[in-house]
Design an enzyme around this catalytic site. Structure first.
Site, PDB file in Angstrom:
ATOM      1  N   TYR A 213       0.839  -1.202   0.000  1.00 54.52           N
ATOM      2  CA  TYR A 213       0.000   0.000   0.000  1.00 54.52           C
ATOM      3  C   TYR A 213       0.873   1.252   0.000  1.00 54.52           C
ATOM      4  O   TYR A 213       1.766   1.391   0.844  1.00 54.52           O
ATOM      5  CB  TYR A 213      -0.900  -0.001   1.247  1.00 54.52           C
ATOM      6  CG  TYR A 213      -1.985   1.054   1.194  1.00 54.52           C
ATOM      7  CD1 TYR A 213      -3.183   0.810   0.531  1.00 54.52           C
ATOM      8  CD2 TYR A 213      -1.805   2.302   1.784  1.00 54.52           C
ATOM      9  CE1 TYR A 213      -4.179   1.778   0.464  1.00 54.52           C
ATOM     10  CE2 TYR A 213      -2.799   3.279   1.716  1.00 54.52           C
ATOM     11  CZ  TYR A 213      -3.973   3.001   1.063  1.00 54.52           C
ATOM     12  OH  TYR A 213      -4.953   3.956   0.988  1.00 54.52           O
ATOM     13  N   PHE A 287      -5.357   9.324  -3.681  1.00 52.43           N
ATOM     14  CA  PHE A 287      -4.128   8.757  -4.245  1.00 52.43           C
ATOM     15  C   PHE A 287      -3.876   7.434  -3.541  1.00 52.43           C
ATOM     16  O   PHE A 287      -3.790   7.392  -2.305  1.00 52.43           O
ATOM     17  CB  PHE A 287      -2.920   9.674  -3.998  1.00 52.43           C
ATOM     18  CG  PHE A 287      -1.602   9.048  -4.429  1.00 52.43           C
ATOM     19  CD1 PHE A 287      -0.999   9.423  -5.618  1.00 52.43           C
ATOM     20  CD2 PHE A 287      -0.980   8.065  -3.655  1.00 52.43           C
ATOM     21  CE1 PHE A 287       0.204   8.836  -6.027  1.00 52.43           C
ATOM     22  CE2 PHE A 287       0.215   7.471  -4.054  1.00 52.43           C
ATOM     23  CZ  PHE A 287       0.807   7.860  -5.247  1.00 52.43           C
ATOM     24  N   GLU A 288      -3.767   6.385  -4.329  1.00 55.26           N
ATOM     25  CA  GLU A 288      -3.340   5.097  -3.770  1.00 55.26           C
ATOM     26  C   GLU A 288      -2.582   4.373  -4.864  1.00 55.26           C
ATOM     27  O   GLU A 288      -3.030   4.384  -6.018  1.00 55.26           O
ATOM     28  CB  GLU A 288      -4.539   4.205  -3.417  1.00 55.26           C
ATOM     29  CG  GLU A 288      -5.328   4.598  -2.197  1.00 55.26           C
ATOM     30  CD  GLU A 288      -6.503   3.656  -1.930  1.00 55.26           C
ATOM     31  OE1 GLU A 288      -6.750   3.329  -0.767  1.00 55.26           O
ATOM     32  OE2 GLU A 288      -7.186   3.260  -2.888  1.00 55.26           O
ATOM     33  N   ILE A 289      -1.468   3.774  -4.512  1.00 56.89           N
ATOM     34  CA  ILE A 289      -0.854   2.786  -5.398  1.00 56.89           C
ATOM     35  C   ILE A 289      -0.791   1.530  -4.543  1.00 56.89           C
ATOM     36  O   ILE A 289      -0.127   1.528  -3.500  1.00 56.89           O
ATOM     37  CB  ILE A 289       0.555   3.208  -5.865  1.00 56.89           C
ATOM     38  CG1 ILE A 289       0.454   4.465  -6.733  1.00 56.89           C
ATOM     39  CG2 ILE A 289       1.221   2.066  -6.637  1.00 56.89           C
ATOM     40  CD1 ILE A 289       1.784   4.964  -7.289  1.00 56.89           C
ATOM     41  N   HIS A 324      -9.826   1.515   4.315  1.00 54.60           N
ATOM     42  CA  HIS A 324      -8.557   0.980   3.809  1.00 54.60           C
ATOM     43  C   HIS A 324      -7.449   1.154   4.849  1.00 54.60           C
ATOM     44  O   HIS A 324      -6.656   0.247   5.099  1.00 54.60           O
ATOM     45  CB  HIS A 324      -8.131   1.706   2.528  1.00 54.60           C
ATOM     46  CG  HIS A 324      -8.916   1.300   1.316  1.00 54.60           C
ATOM     47  ND1 HIS A 324      -8.615   1.742   0.055  1.00 54.60           N
ATOM     48  CD2 HIS A 324      -9.971   0.462   1.170  1.00 54.60           C
ATOM     49  CE1 HIS A 324      -9.467   1.215  -0.808  1.00 54.60           C
ATOM     50  NE2 HIS A 324     -10.296   0.445  -0.160  1.00 54.60           N
TER      51      HIS A 324
END
Ligand code: GDP
Ligand code: MN
Length: 418
Positions: A213, A287-289, A324
């Site tokens: 994450y 924003f998440e990668i 999350h």
């Protein structure tokens, strides 16, 4: 008679007061100590690179996709985000882009965005069954409640679509047929600026460093949107006998109230059954990668189903960011979380802006070309950032420090009191 009544009570001997209170004080100190966040012996999460890299356009890619959920009326803002990521990243790396909507896409949206994305985009509609109330929820009661939440001024809580969106991103998205073939995703939103060049492949680095994450900004959640979320999360964690790692501890402000009174604090919002409080810190999920396989694990899916049945995606306005973040804190190892502190990122009024790395801007790079960028600074880690690292620092504050504590040996002086 009156004099006798108001006569001061006999003073208790000091040793008696001490013997009565000492065990409670000791218990409180022990309790606080149990929640102290262990610091690692060495840095567990550093930037993948701290200078510009010559983009390796021929390197093997990861199985990844850029995903944006949007509405037709967000065309211009969506186009702005895609223009920005094109300029700062995807023109070198050519990852596919998936647009998701709960309604049919307008031909105009498809035309404009396809052009900006150089034909790399796909436009999909989320299946109806993924964008609706769960079976357990009384739909009429939920709609009425959503109206009332809106009247109370809780951000976005009066919009039914927003509740579906939060539920979708929390638990449904990873299971979409169209996403099954991918492992990694990069979440995008309309109205985002990337303000530094991203000259390496973040998916490849995430995989190489065994991360699941990645985030840019951490901040406080709006408490009114999720008074019971933490309680349910913590209950589930306890039911599953999941031990608390440093990241979970970093999310908790332990209560100072002595046992057994502490338990009564559990009636207050964002508390667990023992009366300890979530400090509301979370990763900002626009924003998440991240690795979708993390969210596809049985543990995460069972946690989501448990939460879903509680109805809080509708009777409160639980955000996917909070869900999350608490899930990552509960189920991932702190070293699997990555802070992309070298990325320049802005959404709404929040931003992260690194200073440029001294001597690290590759001015003669054929692929990066010429251009203007902000001054380089000692300790800068940015690549050709256009935002001004002298006047704008990384989004500061409590939450970023808290959530970095389990991986970082750097101790700001105020970490002692946070
Ligand atoms: P905020 O960032 O939390 O203030 O909320 P946004 O308005 O930016 O919404 C978050 C994301 O969900 C954005 O990508 C929106 O386009 C998307 N979104 C929110 N509500 C809806 C909806 O009803 N339908 C669709 N298709 N997308 C939505
Ligand atoms: Mn947004």
């Amino acid at each position: 008679m009156l004099r006798r009544l108001i006569r001061p009570a006999r003073r208790l001997p000091i040793w008696l007061i001490f013997s009565i209170t000492a065990p409670f004080v000791f218990e409180v100190l022990l309790h606080l100590w149990r929640y102290s966040v262990p610091r690692p012996a060495s840095e567990l999460d550093s930037p993948f690179f701290t200078t510009c890299q010559e983009p390796d356009v021929n390197a093997k890619r990861e199985n990844a996709v850029l995903v944006m959920l949007a509405r037709n009326h967000e065309l211009e803002k969506a186009n702005k985000t895609i223009t920005s990521i094109e300029q700062h990243f995807n023109k070198w790396f050519n990852y596919p882009i998936l647009f998701l909507n709960d309604e049919q896409w307008s031909p105009r949206f498809i035309e404009v965005l396809n052009k900006t994305a150089r034909g790399l985009a796909t436009f999909e509609v989320v299946p109806q069954e993924q964008w609706t109330f769960p079976e357990e929820v009384d739909v009429n009661a939920a709609k009425q409640n959503i109206k009332e939440q809106g009247e109370k001024g809780i951000p976005h809580a009066g919009e039914e679509g927003y509740h579906h969106m939060c539920r979708f991103y929390s638990g449904k998205f990873y299971k979409l047929d169209i996403l099954k073939k991918y492992k990694w995703y990069w979440r995008l939103e309309p109205d985002v600026d990337f303000t530094c060049a991203i000259t390496y492949d973040p998916f490849v680095q995430m995989a190489r460093h065994k991360k699941v994450y990645g985030f840019t900004i951490a901040l406080w959640e709006v408490g009114k949107s999720c008074p019971s979320l933490f309680r349910h999360m913590a209950d589930w964690k306890e039911m599953m006998r999941i031990p608390s790692n440093g990241l979970w501890k970093a999310m908790v402000s332990p209560s100072w109230v002595p046992f057994p009174l502490r338990k009564f604090m559990s009636w207050l919002p964002y508390r667990d059954a023992h009366g300890d409080e979530w400090n509301l810190c979370h990763y900002w999920s626009n924003f998440e990668i991240a690795d979708m396989d993390f969210f596809r694990t049985r543990a995460y899916q069972e946690l989501f189903d448990y939460l879903d049945k509680k109805g809080g995606f509708y009777f409160e306005r639980w955000g996917d960011a909070a869900v999350h973040s608490l899930a990552v804190a509960m189920l991932a190892d702190p070293r699997q979380v990555h802070h992309f502190e070298d990325f320049g990122y802005r959404h709404d009024h929040l931003y992260q802006c690194p200073a440029n790395a001294p001597g690290g801007q590759l001015p003669d790079s054929p692929l990066l070309g010429s251009g203007n960028w902000s001054p380089e600074m000692d300790n800068g880690i940015g690549c050709r950032c256009e935002c001004d690292g002298r006047t704008t620092s990384n989004h500061p504050g409590f939450c970023l420090n808290r959530l970095k504590q389990p991986t970082s040996i750097k101790r700001p002086w105020y970490s002692l009191i946070l």
